[in-house]
Design a protein around this motif. Structure first.
Motif, PDB file in Angstrom:
ATOM      1  N   VAL A 125       1.229   3.989  -3.148  1.00 39.03           N
ATOM      2  CA  VAL A 125       0.902   5.417  -2.968  1.00 39.03           C
ATOM      3  C   VAL A 125       2.101   6.279  -3.376  1.00 39.03           C
ATOM      4  O   VAL A 125       1.961   7.245  -4.138  1.00 39.03           O
ATOM      5  CB  VAL A 125       0.480   5.698  -1.496  1.00 39.03           C
ATOM      6  CG1 VAL A 125       0.397   7.203  -1.240  1.00 39.03           C
ATOM      7  CG2 VAL A 125      -0.866   5.040  -1.200  1.00 39.03           C
TER       8      VAL A 125
ATOM      9  N   LEU B  70       2.285   8.925  -6.498  1.00 38.65           N
ATOM     10  CA  LEU B  70       2.558  10.358  -6.294  1.00 38.65           C
ATOM     11  C   LEU B  70       3.771  10.797  -7.110  1.00 38.65           C
ATOM     12  O   LEU B  70       3.801  11.893  -7.674  1.00 38.65           O
ATOM     13  CB  LEU B  70       2.791  10.651  -4.798  1.00 38.65           C
ATOM     14  CG  LEU B  70       1.548  10.500  -3.900  1.00 38.65           C
ATOM     15  CD1 LEU B  70       1.926  10.671  -2.434  1.00 38.65           C
ATOM     16  CD2 LEU B  70       0.465  11.512  -4.296  1.00 38.65           C
TER      17      LEU B  70
ATOM     18  N   ILE C 205       0.860  -1.197   0.000  1.00 38.40           N
ATOM     19  CA  ILE C 205       0.000   0.000   0.000  1.00 38.40           C
ATOM     20  C   ILE C 205       0.895   1.246   0.000  1.00 38.40           C
ATOM     21  O   ILE C 205       0.710   2.170  -0.800  1.00 38.40           O
ATOM     22  CB  ILE C 205      -0.954   0.006   1.223  1.00 38.40           C
ATOM     23  CG1 ILE C 205      -2.018  -1.085   1.067  1.00 38.40           C
ATOM     24  CG2 ILE C 205      -1.626   1.376   1.384  1.00 38.40           C
ATOM     25  CD1 ILE C 205      -2.894  -1.291   2.299  1.00 38.40           C
TER      26      ILE C 205
END
Ligand SMILES: [Zn+2]
Ligand SMILES: [Zn+2]
Length: 308
Positions: free
Chosen positions: A181, A185, A177
């Motif tokens: 992320v 980004l 996870i």
């Protein structure tokens, strides 16, 4: 009336015939699958760690900040937990040995010649094995309360290491996870997702623009590939984690769940306590060495309890 011979195979028959041909391409040697599984796990762990510290974090947190420090500490914590639980999952601590039978005879008062109740002789090990244990052809041993063989740890998940395996799955999920992320980004800075640039997230387009057009850097191309690998690992880890929770709370092993055997559960939390021991949640903070309350050898089935 002439009976016409059936020439068309059903799909089931075709699949069975295909399976029985032992096609080398689709049936790789399971020992190679062990090496591939371990190699893939180590590749993903170290590459994602290096990518986070050398590419993603320096780009996303260019100035020193509290969030940057917290994220670095969290990544290191998750990495250390993952590696510790992976190493402990690999330990062959649930192997059935001959002395277990003597122990069971002493405890149950069973006849020294006859097998203790529920025990069966394994024809491969030539050993009498306790209830819930099964033989693993890859490990070449019988394993106490065997759940399944894991290729990513190259070992069987059984009575003593199942808690390590479940905590490992939890941290793999968390790691993926965090990685997904950060990767997203990073890519969003290089090519904003909410624009026509979103086409660059399609691997074929990424490779074309990196190789032919040359307007996508090697790092961005690598991160796109890793983002897909990360999402694939995340889906697998979540699936196995949920499945492990289901079987633990039902007081079953995966084998027992497939065979619909549920004779060892007496209460909703019994399976959890049996798997994790008295202080279950602390294993998620650190892999402490806390003895389990059962021995994995002697099992009182709920059927037997009910009949008493
Ligand atoms: Zn065996
Ligand atoms: Zn095994």
């Amino acid at each position: 009336m002439e009976c016409r011979e059936r020439t068309h195979e059903t799909l089931k028959e075709k699949l069975r015939a295909h399976y029985q041909t032992k096609d080398k391409i689709f049936q790789p040697d399971p020992k190679n699958a062990n090496s591939f599984g371990v190699g893939f796990f180590l590749y993903m762990s170290f590459v994602l760690l290096g990518e986070a510290f050398f590419i993603l974090l320096p780009t996303l947190f260019q100035e020193p900040s509290l969030w940057g420090a917290v994220m670095s500490a969290l990544i290191l914590f998750v990495f250390v937990q993952t590696m510790l639980n992976w190493m402990l999952s690999r330990k062959k601590t649930s192997v059935v040995v001959a002395s277990m039978r003597d122990q069971a005879v002493e405890l149950t008062g069973a006849d020294a010649i006859q097998s203790p109740p529920g025990w069966q002789t394994c024809l491969k090990c030539q050993l009498e094995a306790p209830p819930r244990s099964h033989h693993c052809n890859l490990c070449g041993v019988c394993v106490l309360k065997r759940d399944h063989h894991c290729f990513f740890t190259a070992s069987c998940v059984g009575f003593h290491n199942q808690r390590r395996f479940i905590v490992l799955l939890f941290y793999i999920t968390l790691a993926n996870i965090i990685a997904a992320v950060l990767q997203f980004l990073y890519l969003d800075q290089a090519m904003p997702f909410l624009s026509m640039e979103f086409l660059n997230y399609i691997p074929m387009v990424t490779v074309y623009r990196w190789l032919i057009v040359g307007d996508i850097s090697t790092w961005v191309m690598c991160v796109v590939v890793h983002l897909y690998l990360t999402l694939f690992c995340l889906a697998g880890a979540v699936f196995f984690l949920v499945w492990q929770f289901v079987v633990v709370f039902r007081g079953q092993t995966s084998h027992e769940a497939w065979k619909n055997i549920s004779v060892y559960q007496t209460g909703i939390l019994d399976g959890w306590r049996s798997t994790f021991g008295p202080y279950g949640m602390v294993h998620f903070l650190f892999p402490f060495q806390i003895d389990l309350q059962q021995d994995g050898i002697n099992w009182e089935s709920s059927m037997r309890l009910k009949s008493n």
